[in-house]
Structures are given as C-alpha cells and as structure tokens.
Design a protein around this motif. Structure first.
Motif, PDB file in Angstrom:
ATOM      1  N   ILE A   5      13.505  -7.307   3.387  1.00 38.86           N
ATOM      2  CA  ILE A   5      12.188  -7.704   2.894  1.00 38.86           C
ATOM      3  C   ILE A   5      11.956  -9.170   3.220  1.00 38.86           C
ATOM      4  O   ILE A   5      12.737 -10.038   2.823  1.00 38.86           O
ATOM      5  CB  ILE A   5      12.078  -7.493   1.372  1.00 38.86           C
ATOM      6  N   THR A   6      10.950  -9.434   3.985  1.00 41.89           N
ATOM      7  CA  THR A   6      10.487 -10.808   4.196  1.00 41.89           C
ATOM      8  C   THR A   6       9.026 -10.845   3.799  1.00 41.89           C
ATOM      9  O   THR A   6       8.336  -9.812   3.830  1.00 41.89           O
ATOM     10  CB  THR A   6      10.646 -11.225   5.672  1.00 41.89           C
ATOM     11  N   PRO A   7       8.506 -12.012   3.431  1.00 38.77           N
ATOM     12  CA  PRO A   7       7.099 -12.080   3.014  1.00 38.77           C
ATOM     13  C   PRO A   7       6.142 -11.530   4.057  1.00 38.77           C
ATOM     14  O   PRO A   7       5.231 -10.765   3.733  1.00 38.77           O
ATOM     15  CB  PRO A   7       6.892 -13.578   2.775  1.00 38.77           C
ATOM     16  N   LEU A   8       6.336 -11.896   5.320  1.00 39.24           N
ATOM     17  CA  LEU A   8       5.411 -11.454   6.360  1.00 39.24           C
ATOM     18  C   LEU A   8       5.460  -9.943   6.557  1.00 39.24           C
ATOM     19  O   LEU A   8       4.414  -9.274   6.677  1.00 39.24           O
ATOM     20  CB  LEU A   8       5.739 -12.167   7.672  1.00 39.24           C
ATOM     21  N   LEU A   9       6.686  -9.368   6.576  1.00 35.28           N
ATOM     22  CA  LEU A   9       6.824  -7.917   6.718  1.00 35.28           C
ATOM     23  C   LEU A   9       6.213  -7.186   5.523  1.00 35.28           C
ATOM     24  O   LEU A   9       5.535  -6.158   5.672  1.00 35.28           O
ATOM     25  CB  LEU A   9       8.297  -7.540   6.859  1.00 35.28           C
ATOM     26  N   ASP A  60       7.331 -13.787  -6.167  1.00 33.03           N
ATOM     27  CA  ASP A  60       8.482 -13.095  -6.753  1.00 33.03           C
ATOM     28  C   ASP A  60       8.828 -11.866  -5.902  1.00 33.03           C
ATOM     29  O   ASP A  60       8.491 -10.736  -6.249  1.00 33.03           O
ATOM     30  CB  ASP A  60       8.149 -12.669  -8.189  1.00 33.03           C
ATOM     31  N   PRO A  61       9.500 -12.057  -4.779  1.00 34.48           N
ATOM     32  CA  PRO A  61       9.786 -10.946  -3.864  1.00 34.48           C
ATOM     33  C   PRO A  61      10.681  -9.873  -4.463  1.00 34.48           C
ATOM     34  O   PRO A  61      10.587  -8.713  -4.075  1.00 34.48           O
ATOM     35  CB  PRO A  61      10.469 -11.629  -2.675  1.00 34.48           C
ATOM     36  N   VAL A  62      11.548 -10.235  -5.416  1.00 38.14           N
ATOM     37  CA  VAL A  62      12.453  -9.245  -6.015  1.00 38.14           C
ATOM     38  C   VAL A  62      11.680  -8.219  -6.832  1.00 38.14           C
ATOM     39  O   VAL A  62      11.846  -6.998  -6.675  1.00 38.14           O
ATOM     40  CB  VAL A  62      13.511  -9.944  -6.899  1.00 38.14           C
ATOM     41  N   SER A  63      10.808  -8.692  -7.735  1.00 38.62           N
ATOM     42  CA  SER A  63      10.020  -7.758  -8.544  1.00 38.62           C
ATOM     43  C   SER A  63       9.027  -6.989  -7.663  1.00 38.62           C
ATOM     44  O   SER A  63       8.710  -5.821  -7.940  1.00 38.62           O
ATOM     45  CB  SER A  63       9.273  -8.510  -9.645  1.00 38.62           C
ATOM     46  N   TYR A  64       8.538  -7.633  -6.616  1.00 40.30           N
ATOM     47  CA  TYR A  64       7.630  -6.941  -5.697  1.00 40.30           C
ATOM     48  C   TYR A  64       8.348  -5.752  -5.052  1.00 40.30           C
ATOM     49  O   TYR A  64       7.785  -4.656  -4.959  1.00 40.30           O
ATOM     50  CB  TYR A  64       7.143  -7.901  -4.621  1.00 40.30           C
ATOM     51  N   LYS A  65       9.583  -5.962  -4.604  1.00 34.90           N
ATOM     52  CA  LYS A  65      10.342  -4.892  -3.978  1.00 34.90           C
ATOM     53  C   LYS A  65      10.576  -3.735  -4.942  1.00 34.90           C
ATOM     54  O   LYS A  65      10.515  -2.565  -4.551  1.00 34.90           O
ATOM     55  CB  LYS A  65      11.677  -5.438  -3.483  1.00 34.90           C
ATOM     56  N   ASN A  66      10.799  -4.047  -6.230  1.00 35.42           N
ATOM     57  CA  ASN A  66      11.141  -3.013  -7.215  1.00 35.42           C
ATOM     58  C   ASN A  66       9.924  -2.256  -7.749  1.00 35.42           C
ATOM     59  O   ASN A  66      10.028  -1.082  -8.103  1.00 35.42           O
ATOM     60  CB  ASN A  66      11.901  -3.645  -8.381  1.00 35.42           C
ATOM     61  N   TYR A  67       8.773  -2.926  -7.830  1.00 36.09           N
ATOM     62  CA  TYR A  67       7.645  -2.325  -8.541  1.00 36.09           C
ATOM     63  C   TYR A  67       6.352  -2.204  -7.733  1.00 36.09           C
ATOM     64  O   TYR A  67       5.352  -1.720  -8.255  1.00 36.09           O
ATOM     65  CB  TYR A  67       7.345  -3.145  -9.809  1.00 36.09           C
ATOM     66  N   CYS A  68       6.337  -2.641  -6.488  1.00 35.20           N
ATOM     67  CA  CYS A  68       5.088  -2.610  -5.731  1.00 35.20           C
ATOM     68  C   CYS A  68       4.563  -1.186  -5.535  1.00 35.20           C
ATOM     69  O   CYS A  68       3.357  -0.936  -5.573  1.00 35.20           O
ATOM     70  CB  CYS A  68       5.245  -3.316  -4.380  1.00 35.20           C
ATOM     71  N   VAL A  69       5.470  -0.230  -5.317  1.00 30.08           N
ATOM     72  CA  VAL A  69       5.049   1.159  -5.113  1.00 30.08           C
ATOM     73  C   VAL A  69       4.375   1.706  -6.369  1.00 30.08           C
ATOM     74  O   VAL A  69       3.342   2.399  -6.297  1.00 30.08           O
ATOM     75  CB  VAL A  69       6.245   2.038  -4.716  1.00 30.08           C
ATOM     76  N   HIS A  70       4.930   1.378  -7.555  1.00 32.47           N
ATOM     77  CA  HIS A  70       4.352   1.859  -8.807  1.00 32.47           C
ATOM     78  C   HIS A  70       2.953   1.287  -9.014  1.00 32.47           C
ATOM     79  O   HIS A  70       2.021   2.007  -9.408  1.00 32.47           O
ATOM     80  CB  HIS A  70       5.250   1.463  -9.987  1.00 32.47           C
ATOM     81  N   VAL A  71       2.803  -0.004  -8.756  1.00 30.28           N
ATOM     82  CA  VAL A  71       1.498  -0.646  -8.923  1.00 30.28           C
ATOM     83  C   VAL A  71       0.496  -0.078  -7.928  1.00 30.28           C
ATOM     84  O   VAL A  71      -0.666   0.193  -8.267  1.00 30.28           O
ATOM     85  CB  VAL A  71       1.625  -2.177  -8.747  1.00 30.28           C
ATOM     86  N   LEU A  72       0.947   0.117  -6.683  1.00 31.51           N
ATOM     87  CA  LEU A  72       0.066   0.659  -5.653  1.00 31.51           C
ATOM     88  C   LEU A  72      -0.428   2.055  -6.033  1.00 31.51           C
ATOM     89  O   LEU A  72      -1.633   2.337  -5.986  1.00 31.51           O
ATOM     90  CB  LEU A  72       0.807   0.701  -4.316  1.00 31.51           C
ATOM     91  N   CYS A  73       0.482   2.928  -6.423  1.00 30.95           N
ATOM     92  CA  CYS A  73       0.106   4.303  -6.783  1.00 30.95           C
ATOM     93  C   CYS A  73      -0.807   4.337  -8.011  1.00 30.95           C
ATOM     94  O   CYS A  73      -1.811   5.060  -8.036  1.00 30.95           O
ATOM     95  CB  CYS A  73       1.365   5.139  -7.030  1.00 30.95           C
ATOM     96  N   GLY A  74      -0.463   3.547  -9.025  1.00 33.62           N
ATOM     97  CA  GLY A  74      -1.274   3.542 -10.244  1.00 33.62           C
ATOM     98  C   GLY A  74      -2.674   3.016 -10.015  1.00 33.62           C
ATOM     99  O   GLY A  74      -3.659   3.615 -10.474  1.00 33.62           O
ATOM    100  N   SER A  75      -2.788   1.898  -9.303  1.00 37.74           N
ATOM    101  CA  SER A  75      -4.109   1.292  -9.083  1.00 37.74           C
ATOM    102  C   SER A  75      -4.988   2.157  -8.181  1.00 37.74           C
ATOM    103  O   SER A  75      -6.185   2.310  -8.430  1.00 37.74           O
ATOM    104  CB  SER A  75      -3.950  -0.109  -8.478  1.00 37.74           C
ATOM    105  N   THR A  76      -4.403   2.734  -7.126  1.00 34.56           N
ATOM    106  CA  THR A  76      -5.199   3.595  -6.247  1.00 34.56           C
ATOM    107  C   THR A  76      -5.653   4.854  -6.977  1.00 34.56           C
ATOM    108  O   THR A  76      -6.780   5.320  -6.772  1.00 34.56           O
ATOM    109  CB  THR A  76      -4.400   3.990  -4.997  1.00 34.56           C
TER     110      THR A  76
END
Length: 430
Positions: A5-9, A60-76
């Motif tokens: 995980i890098t910010p740009l990727l 906060d790249p660590v929390s992003y890696k762990n929870y981004c999918v949940h936030v994405l699915c819930g918000s969409t």
C-alpha cells in the motif's frame, strides 16, 4: 509487491473502484431523478468519496487499509438506495451482482499482474481499467435492456433472487480471504476459487435467463388476455350490428303504423291526443337507443359493455367521458387499459364486502394529454409493492397490461387508495 500500500496506489485504486462500481450499477439502474440530475449526483458522489479516500490514506494509511472496503460498500449502498427508483430487492440484487464482479475483478487484477508483469502494481490498475471497460461494453450491448425489462415486472420474486446472490457473495468473500488472501495461495487453491467464481457467474446468468423466460411467458399470457377481451368486445359489436338490422326492419314496420296514427288524430282534429301520442312515441324511441358516452366507438363500446355488467351486479356507475374518434391511442391499447381497469374495478367492488359500491370513470383531454381516472369501491386490505398493487390483490396480469400499453405513449400511471376507493390514474401523450 502487488499487495503493498502506497498513497499513490491507494488513491488510484480508490478512484477506479468507486468510479467503476458507480458506472456498473448505474448501467442497470432505473434512476429516481432525471438523467441530467442523476449523472451530476453520481459525479459529485464519486468526487467526494475520492477526496475523502485521498485525505484518509495520506493521514492514516493503516486504518485506510483495514476499513476502506467497509466504508466504500456502506456509503455506496446508502447512495444507491437514495438515487434508485427500483424496489429494495432489485437494488440489493444489483448491488450484489456488481460486488461479485468487482471481487472477481480484484483477484484477476492482482493475479494477472503477478503472473505476467512480475507483480507490478500499475499493471494491476491497468487490468482493472480494461476489465471495467469490457464489462461496461457488455452491459450496454447485451445486459442493460433485458434487465430494464425485467425490473418492470412486479410479480418476479426478487426477494429469492437476492437471497441467492447475497449468499453467493458471502461465500466468495469467505473463500477468497480465509485463511489467507487467495492470490497468495498455491495454484490448486486458486483454481478452486476461480471455479467457484465461474459457478457463481453461471448462477447469475441462469437466474437472469430464467427471469427473462418468465417475463416472456407473462407477456404471452397478457396477449392472450387482450385477445380474449378483444374477442368479447367484437362479439358484442356483432350483436349490436345484428340488433341494429333487426331494429331497422321493425322501424320500417312501426313507421307505417306511426303515420297511420298521426293521420287518424289529424282527421279527428284531436290535437291534444296527437301531442300526447307524439310525446310517448319519442320517449319510447329514446329508451330503445343505445347510450352514447363519447364519439370514440371503441371507448364507447368498452365502457358501455362493462358499465352494463357493473349495473347488473348492483354497482353504481358514473361516467364523464370525452374522447374523439381521432384520438391517437390505438384500439388495442384502449382495450388493454380500459378493459382491464374496468374488469379490476368490478372485481374490486364485488370483493370489497361493502353494501354500497360504486365505479367512477373520468376520461378527458387536458393540455395535449389524455387523462384517465377510474375509481372503485375497494377493500381496506390492498397492499402495494413499489407503488403497484400486488398480484395477491387480483391485479396481476391486468396491471401489467395497463402498464405496458401506457408505456407506448410515455404514460404516467399511478395507483392509490383514497377514502375507501381504489384509484387508477393515467396520463397519456396524444
């Protein structure tokens, strides 16, 4: 490493995933708002979610890696429910279908980059873009139109379809993430996972094909019902023509006696008797003439036929009808709309379990549109699904025929229960 995980990727993947997911859902959706407003809303949502993702991954790249999918699915999910006019089970199915495809796309991108480009993360992103483009192309050419036709039919058991689709997604998620990410397993386990995904894809295709076959069968049944109604009206028309011929013969005979009676009163000079006789004669002639509700013979025959049926059943009927013979609505569509509406209205009155029942019909042109309003006494137990009375209320094929015919004129159809009356309203462009 592809999973690094890098910010740009992370930003690139986030923008692609959100944009692609929105695009694929929208291609199968029936928007609540105009297309202009819908596209603007989707672009705004895509931009806001992308900005939030950028800020999150940079802070906060660590929390992003762990929870981004949940936030994405819930918000969409929340956004799609707000923007779509489909019923909740159709929305859930659309969501689960896109989720399955993007889960498989995630695996294809990672494994493709590992096998052919030595784990280059930008190859993964390129593969995802190519796959999304191909999926969008397939949706536009072969999937969108049949799916749009399917969602119009309220009788399809979308609840059961959703259950299968969601269960399949949960199985794919579990199999792909436990005990480790599938892209990190050996070749045999990856083959099993791909086979599972293909089986799930086949299940989706089978369900959609089955629903399409059900739809076609329902359309055939609708056509048979329309033919049945049309044949009934044609038989009535023939009966009226035969009766007209017989009445013409009787009129010729009666005219001779009529003239003799008039001459007899004239010879006697009995003017009072002559006036009384003429009044009685005129009254009898008016009673024998069939009622004319409007200038359009098709509408007149349909409403006369069903109006007589309703009155024989003890139902009070009132009609205010203004339709010209030059009306652009086809006879077959008038049969489908008025025949089914009046049939349902009579059944609604008889099933209402109320002592006094009534049917009110209003058909008039207004502002280049034909307004049709048919109200009937009804039971208090009518239920609606997505604004349409359910088939359990006895409105199944009739309602579908009305909706189909109204669609030929970009018609607006509305069903509701108001003050103990079931009300059907249509606006048809002339």
């Amino acid at each position: 490493m592809i999973l690094g995980i890098t910010p740009l990727l992370s930003i690139a993947r986030n923008v692609i995933q959100v944009g692609g997911f929105c695009l694929m859902f929208l291609l199968l959706d029936k928007p609540r708002f105009s297309w202009k407003k819908t596209i603007a809303g989707y672009l705004l949502f895509w931009g806001v979610l992308s900005v939030i993702g950028i800020i999150w991954v940079l802070s906060d790249p660590v929390s992003y890696k762990n929870y981004c999918v949940h936030v994405l699915c819930g918000s969409t999910a929340v956004f799609f429910f707000y923007m779509s006019s489909m019923n909740r089970f159709q929305i859930i199915y659309n969501l689960s279908l896109q989720a399955f495809l993007f889960l498989f796309l995630l695996y294809v991108g990672i494994c493709g980059a590992q096998v052919f480009w030595g784990g280059n993360p930008w190859a993964d992103i390129g593969i995802r873009l190519v796959c999304i483009s191909i999926m969008a192309f397939v949706y536009v050419l072969w999937v969108r139109k049949p799916f749009q036709e399917l969602i119009k039919h309220v009788n399809i058991q979308w609840k059961n379809v959703c259950a299968v689709s969601v269960a399949g997604d949960l199985l794919i998620i579990y199999q792909g993430s436990q005990p480790t990410m599938v892209s990190l397993r050996d070749a045999r386990e990856q083959i099993v996972f791909v086979s599972l995904c293909l089986l799930m894809l086949l299940t989706h295709l089978t369900m959609l094909t089955t629903l399409h076959d059900i739809q076609k069968e329902m359309e055939k049944r609708q056509e048979m019902e329309l033919i049945k109604v049309s044949n009934g009206l044609l038989k009535k028309e023939l009966q009226l023509m035969k009766r007209s011929v017989e009445e013409t013969r009787h009129v010729r005979h009666d005219v001779r006696h009529h003239n003799l009676n008039v001459a007899a009163y004239a010879r006697k000079g009995d003017m009072d008797g002559l006036l009384h006789y003429l009044q009685e004669y005129e009254k009898e002639r008016e009673e024998e003439l069939p009622a004319v509700l409007c200038d359009n013979s098709t509408v007149n025959n349909i409403l006369t036929e069903y109006g007589n049926r309703a009155r024989k059943a003890g139902i009070k009927v009132s009609m205010d009808v203004v339709v010209g013979q030059d009306c652009v609505v086809r006879e077959t569509d008038f049969v489908a709309i008025l025949g089914n509406a009046m049939e349902n209205a009579i059944h609604g009155c008889l099933n209402s379990e109320k002592q006094e029942t009534e049917i009110r019909v209003l058909i008039k042109p207004r502002y280049e549109k034909l307004v049709i309003r048919i109200a009937n006494t009804c039971t208090d137990k009518i239920r609606f699904e997505n604004g349409i009375p359910t088939a359990k209320q006895g409105h199944g094929l009739g309602v579908l025929s009305i909706l189909k015919s109204a669609g030929h004129y970009d018609g607006d159809v509305d069903f509701k229960v108001q003050d103990g009356m079931f009300v059907l309203r249509l606006l048809l462009k002339q």
